[in-house]
Scaffold this motif. Structure first.
Motif, short mmCIF file in Angstrom:
data_model
loop_
_atom_site.label_atom_id
_atom_site.label_comp_id
_atom_site.label_asym_id
_atom_site.label_seq_id
_atom_site.Cartn_x
_atom_site.Cartn_y
_atom_site.Cartn_z
N UNK A 251 11.80 21.44 -26.83
CA UNK A 251 11.50 20.10 -26.52
C UNK A 251 11.79 20.03 -25.12
N UNK A 252 10.53 19.68 -24.32
CA UNK A 252 10.53 19.48 -23.00
C UNK A 252 10.96 17.86 -22.82
N UNK A 253 12.11 17.73 -22.12
CA UNK A 253 12.86 16.39 -22.31
C UNK A 253 11.99 15.43 -21.20
N UNK A 254 12.13 14.30 -21.47
CA UNK A 254 11.49 13.35 -20.41
C UNK A 254 12.57 13.10 -19.23
N UNK A 255 11.99 12.62 -18.25
CA UNK A 255 13.17 12.36 -17.10
C UNK A 255 14.14 11.40 -17.54
N UNK A 256 14.06 10.32 -18.31
CA UNK A 256 14.97 9.69 -18.82
C UNK A 256 15.83 9.99 -19.64
N UNK A 257 15.86 11.40 -20.30
CA UNK A 257 16.57 11.92 -21.23
C UNK A 257 17.78 12.58 -20.92
N UNK A 258 18.54 12.43 -19.76
CA UNK A 258 19.59 13.14 -19.11
C UNK A 258 20.63 13.22 -20.28
N UNK A 259 20.92 12.09 -20.83
CA UNK A 259 22.01 11.85 -21.88
C UNK A 259 21.73 12.98 -23.03
N UNK B 147 7.01 12.40 -17.16
CA UNK B 147 7.69 13.24 -16.37
C UNK B 147 8.88 13.91 -16.49
N UNK B 148 8.70 15.38 -16.61
CA UNK B 148 9.88 15.89 -17.34
C UNK B 148 11.18 15.78 -16.60
N UNK B 149 12.19 16.19 -17.36
CA UNK B 149 13.66 16.17 -16.81
C UNK B 149 13.84 17.52 -16.25
N UNK C 80 20.60 20.47 -38.36
CA UNK C 80 19.99 20.82 -37.14
C UNK C 80 20.91 21.20 -35.95
N UNK C 81 20.33 22.06 -35.11
CA UNK C 81 20.89 22.70 -34.20
C UNK C 81 20.09 22.36 -32.98
N UNK C 82 20.96 22.36 -31.56
CA UNK C 82 19.97 22.33 -30.42
C UNK C 82 21.21 22.87 -29.08
N UNK C 83 20.44 23.10 -28.21
CA UNK C 83 21.13 23.59 -26.88
C UNK C 83 20.23 23.43 -25.72
N UNK C 84 20.80 22.96 -24.61
CA UNK C 84 20.44 22.88 -23.32
C UNK C 84 20.59 24.15 -22.85
N UNK C 85 19.36 24.76 -22.29
CA UNK C 85 19.08 25.87 -21.69
C UNK C 85 18.49 25.68 -20.15
N UNK C 86 18.89 26.66 -19.19
CA UNK C 86 18.24 26.53 -18.18
C UNK C 86 17.72 27.89 -17.81
N UNK C 87 17.58 28.93 -18.57
CA UNK C 87 16.72 30.06 -18.53
C UNK C 87 15.62 30.26 -19.53
N UNK C 88 14.29 29.53 -19.34
CA UNK C 88 13.37 29.25 -20.11
C UNK C 88 12.07 29.82 -19.28
N UNK C 89 11.11 30.67 -19.63
CA UNK C 89 10.00 30.90 -18.99
C UNK C 89 8.76 31.26 -19.69
N UNK C 90 7.64 31.19 -19.41
CA UNK C 90 6.60 31.62 -19.98
C UNK C 90 6.52 33.35 -19.59
N UNK D 187 20.15 16.01 -22.89
CA UNK D 187 20.19 17.37 -22.15
C UNK D 187 21.90 17.34 -22.33
N UNK D 188 22.43 16.45 -21.83
CA UNK D 188 24.12 16.72 -21.67
C UNK D 188 24.57 16.79 -23.01
N UNK D 189 24.08 15.89 -23.91
CA UNK D 189 24.52 16.01 -25.40
C UNK D 189 24.29 17.58 -25.79
N UNK D 190 23.62 18.33 -25.60
CA UNK D 190 23.22 19.83 -26.26
C UNK D 190 23.92 20.54 -25.21
N UNK D 191 24.37 20.08 -24.22
CA UNK D 191 25.30 20.86 -23.39
C UNK D 191 26.66 20.84 -23.72
N UNK D 192 26.98 20.08 -24.46
CA UNK D 192 28.37 19.86 -25.08
C UNK D 192 29.02 18.61 -24.71
#
Length: 143
Positions: free
Chosen positions: A41-49, A111-113, A1-11, A51-56
């Motif tokens: 995956x829309x992460x929960x506010x408490x899931x910073x770790x 609450x979303x991250x 399985x693969x994942x990535x944290x992205x900051x460019x996502x939109x409807x 998000x950072x995992x999939x950011x490297x």
């Protein structure tokens, strides 16, 4: 399985329901989105770790995957999941623009991250702006 944290996502569209994600074409994650299915995956506010995992920046402990046995692998604890199928890919310079159709969604609430200007800010405590539509009824699901 693969994942990535992205900051460019939109409807993109409601009919059909389309979303867009832009990934650096040199990234490993970019090649995994070229066709097929994926989950947002829309992460929960408490899931910073997570998000950072999939950011490297690997997290301590296991990644909270659920549904690994063929049932749309996704991250546990998220406020929502969008189950997507790639619709089109477009050249975006040093990025590839992946447009996908949302085939299903699972909204858990919470609450979303958020990520803004290099930080993870919190939403202010307040009443929802769109709690009711103008006719007094709850709105349908909006992506």
């Amino acid at each position: 399985m693969h994942g990535a944290t992205v900051n460019a996502f939109t409807s993109v569209s409601l009919t059909p329901p389309l979303v867009l994600s832009a990934l650096d074409r040199r990234s490993r994650a970019c090649s995994h989105l070229s066709d097929g299915v994926f989950v947002v995956n829309v992460l929960r506010e408490s899931q910073r770790d997570v998000a950072m995992h999939f950011a490297g920046r690997p997290m301590d402990g296991p990644v909270p995957w659920v549904g690994e046995d063929g049932d749309h692998p996704r991250l546990g604890g998220a406020v929502g999941h969008l189950f997507c199928r790639v619709w089109r890919n477009y050249d975006g310079g040093d990025h590839v623009l992946h447009v996908a159709e949302v085939e299903d969604l699972d909204l858990r609430g919470g609450r979303p991250l958020l990520f803004h200007r290099g930080e993870f800010p919190r939403l202010a405590e307040s009443d929802p702006v769109w709690a009711l539509t103008l006719d007094g009824h709850a709105p349908s699901t909006i992506l």
